[in-house]
Write a protein that holds these residues in place. Structure first.
Motif, mmCIF file in Angstrom:
data_model
loop_
_atom_site.group_PDB
_atom_site.id
_atom_site.type_symbol
_atom_site.label_atom_id
_atom_site.label_comp_id
_atom_site.label_asym_id
_atom_site.label_seq_id
_atom_site.Cartn_x
_atom_site.Cartn_y
_atom_site.Cartn_z
ATOM 1 N N GLY A 14 0.801 -1.340 -0.022
ATOM 2 C CA GLY A 14 0.054 -0.050 0.085
ATOM 3 C C GLY A 14 0.710 1.246 -0.100
ATOM 4 N N THR A 15 0.298 2.529 0.139
ATOM 5 C CA THR A 15 0.893 3.623 -0.024
ATOM 6 C C THR A 15 1.562 3.937 1.074
ATOM 7 N N ASP A 111 -8.144 3.917 2.687
ATOM 8 C CA ASP A 111 -8.200 2.312 2.978
ATOM 9 C C ASP A 111 -6.884 1.799 2.261
ATOM 10 N N ASP A 112 -6.165 2.387 1.215
ATOM 11 C CA ASP A 112 -4.788 1.665 0.605
ATOM 12 C C ASP A 112 -3.694 2.099 1.400
#
Ligand code: CTP
Ligand code: MG
Length: 252
Positions: A14-15, A111-112
């Motif tokens: 993820g980020t 969310d990411d």
């Protein structure tokens, strides 16, 4: 055989997002505007801190946690200071303690988000190398990472003074070589920091301390002398000098 700790070997995907608690008053800095909004080299301290996070290529999003009565002011300040538009900057309202402000910032993450950096607005001059070292350590598998530096002063542990006009008695001297002064950004797997904030309700002065409380291993990467926290008036003098030196050297 014992079960492996739940955080071992879990890859961080993820980020990367940075949460910047900036909702404090700055009581120790003395009277004036909230600390994050005070000028350093003619630019608000907060703007320096946001730029410091955005300079790290991995950081995709910054969440600024503003004083509850200053969200609109902070939004306008960030919009008016020529920050790169390629990365998103959110502004949310903070709480009464740093811990509460960080919790409110975490709630605004998309969310990411896989990795979270938590960076004090009051550390405007942290070099990009420090930010990147923290991200690299989390990416490398550490669930919680703090940048830290050795101490210059010897530290004493004291008991409270037995009466108001008596001196404080020293009760111990920890071995200085084993002590570290911890800075920010502190980096975490997002799930780890979220769990720490859910489970730890008593006051802890840094996010890594909360992770420790729930049994998460925390590791140290080298911090930087310029990542110091602007806390007292003399720190502002030092910060101005560091900035003037950078400008003279044309580093930024
Ligand atoms: N902070 C916050 N919300 C609070 C208190 C602190 O977001 N309720 C932030 C500060 O804005 C700062 C960081 O946490 O960027 C570190 O805190 P500190 O240096 O102690 O700042 P202040 O609390 O503002 O200063 P003081 O303790 O002197 O009042
Ligand atoms: Mg404080």
């Amino acid at each position: 055989m014992s079960t492996p700790p739940p955080y071992e070997n879990a890859a961080s995907r993820g980020t990367v997002a940075a949460v910047i608690p900036a909702a404090g008053r700055g009581v120790r800095l003395g009277p004036g505007a909230p600390k994050a909004l005070r000028a350093l080299g003619g630019v608000p301290i907060l703007v320096h801190a946001v730029r410091a996070m955005l300079r790290a290529r991995a950081v995709a999003l910054v969440v600024v946690v503003a004083p509850a009565d200053g969200v609109a002011e902070v939004r306008a300040l960030l919009d008016g200071n020529g920050l790169p538009e390629s990365k998103e900057i959110k502004v949310v309202a903070g709480g009464d303690t740093r811990q509460e402000s960080v919790r409110l910032g975490l709630a605004a993450l998309p969310d990411d988000t896989g990795i979270v950096l938590v960076h004090d607005a009051a550390r405007p001059l942290v070099p990009v190398e420090t930010v990147e070292a923290v991200v690299a350590a989390v990416r490398g598998g550490a669930p919680a990472v703090v940048p830290a530096v050795p101490l210059a002063d010897t530290v004493k542990e004291v008991d409270p003074a037995p009466s108001p006009d008596a001196p404080e008695p020293v009760v111990g001297t920890p071995e200085r070589a084993r002590l570290r002064a911890v800075q920010t950004p502190q980096g975490f797997r997002r799930d780890v920091l979220a769990e720490a904030h859910e489970k730890v309700t008593d006051a802890v002065t840094d996010c890594a301390g909360m992770a420790e409380r729930i049994g998460v291993p925390v590791v140290v990467v080298p911090g930087h002398e310029e990542a110091f926290k602007v806390t007292r008036p003399l720190d502002l003098v030092l910060a101005e000098a560091v900035l003037a030196r950078r400008r003279a050297a044309d580093v930024f």
